[in-house]
Design a protein around this motif. Structure first.
Motif, short mmCIF file in Angstrom:
data_model
loop_
_atom_site.label_atom_id
_atom_site.label_comp_id
_atom_site.label_asym_id
_atom_site.label_seq_id
_atom_site.Cartn_x
_atom_site.Cartn_y
_atom_site.Cartn_z
N ARG A 1 1.87 8.60 -2.90
CA ARG A 1 1.31 9.54 -3.88
C ARG A 1 0.32 10.47 -3.21
NH1 ARG A 1 1.66 4.92 -7.25
NH2 ARG A 1 -0.47 4.28 -6.71
N LEU A 2 -0.49 9.93 -2.30
CA LEU A 2 -1.44 10.77 -1.58
C LEU A 2 -0.71 11.76 -0.68
CD1 LEU A 2 -4.36 11.42 -0.84
CD2 LEU A 2 -4.24 9.65 0.92
N SER B 1 0.85 3.87 -3.05
CA SER B 1 -0.38 4.67 -3.15
C SER B 1 -0.45 5.72 -2.06
CB SER B 1 -1.60 3.75 -3.08
OG SER B 1 -1.63 2.85 -4.17
N LEU C 1 0.82 -1.22 0.00
CA LEU C 1 0.00 0.00 0.00
C LEU C 1 0.85 1.27 0.00
CD1 LEU C 1 -2.60 -1.02 2.75
CD2 LEU C 1 -2.84 -1.23 0.26
#
Length: 301
Positions: A114-115, A111, A108
């Motif tokens: 990126r957030l 992702s 995870l």
């Protein structure tokens, strides 16, 4: 402690640990950013830089290299506020469970990175993020002021002025966007575009003098706004690049202000020392007040 300084999640976590003094006065924690190619790697078992970037590692003073959950447990045991979590993690059977959780987190991680990057502002001091948000909103509004002028005015001089300065404002906006991630920008950009368009279009209905006076009023406010931020950064050498950007933007805005003021005075039919009409003075005062309100809102929303 070997960490990935290119990961915004890791940087935030390391920032928490750095402020803590080890429980044992004879101990210290050294932080090594393995994303930096100049950082030497431990000469232990032939692991590559990619291996150290993929998992969290801690090397003890005796040379023992730990990674994953075991590394976290060792670090927590040495730090105040985290010691009890470290002791819990060291209980029989707990570290393997934490390792399973850590391995579940790793897929995870990209992702979440990126957030986090959409919120991360490493190039901006925390106390200036709100001001940069208002700058970004202001430059957006500035582009649309000139869009409004160009949509209405048919005066060749005004149009050349607006086209030239719109390109400068677009460059400012692009450069501020490079340091301020999308999720840290104002949520009111659509209203700022509408307000900017109206601020340019309305005076264009009344002629060049009104346009130039409006631009001069806006840029007078912008000059002061940038100066406040420049004063805050003047004694922070670690943010020299941001300071240079703000100074460059301020210089351009002052040039716009001075050119607009000179153009307003040079309009045909205007007598020397002739004061603007009460209506135009009132409009310019309203523009200055509205700019202040916009900054107040953009800093918060």
């Amino acid at each position: 402690m070997l960490y990935d300084g290119g990961c915004p999640l890791c940087r935030r976590e390391i920032a928490v640990y750095r402020d803590l003094v080890p429980l044992n006065a004879a101990q210290r924690v050294d932080y090594a950013d393995v994303s930096d190619a100049s950082t030497p790697l431990p000469a232990t078992d032939g692991r590559t830089r990619a291996d150290y970037l993929a998992r969290f590692h801690v090397r003890r003073a005796n040379g023992e290299l730990l990674h994953g959950a075991a590394a976290f447990v060792a670090l927590w045991q040495a730090l105040p506020g985290w010691r009890w979590l470290g002791r819990f993690g060291a209980l029989p059977g707990v570290t393997p469970l934490l390792e399973l959780a850590y391995r579940g987190f790793l897929p995870l991680r990209p992702s979440l990175q990126r957030l986090a990057r959409a919120w991360d502002t490493p190039a901006i001091p925390a106390d200036l993020v709100a001001d940069l948000r208002s700058d970004q909103a202001g430059e957006t509004g500035a582009v649309w002021i000139y869009n409004g002028v160009l949509a209405v005015s048919r005066n060749a001089g005004v149009r050349a002025f607006a086209q030239r300065h719109r390109e400068t404002e677009r460059l400012h906006l692009q450069r501020i966007n490079e340091v301020l991630p999308p999720l840290r920008r104002s949520w009111l950009l659509v209203p700022w575009r509408v307000a900017g368009f109206a601020t340019g279009a309305l005076p264009a209905l009344f002629g060049p003098r009104a346009v130039y006076a409006t631009i001069a009023a806006v840029e007078t406010f912008v000059d002061r706004h940038y100066q406040q931020q420049i004063d805050q950064l003047a004694s922070r050498p670690d943010h020299a690049a941001l300071l240079a950007l703000l100074r460059e933007c301020q210089a351009d805005e002052c040039e716009h202000r001075d050119e607009a003021a000179a153009s307003a005075c040079a309009q045909p039919g205007r007598q020397p020392n002739m004061q603007p009409s009460a209506l135009l003075r009132g409009w310019c005062a309203l523009v200055g007040w509205g700019s202040g309100v916009a900054v107040h809102l953009a800093r918060r929303v």
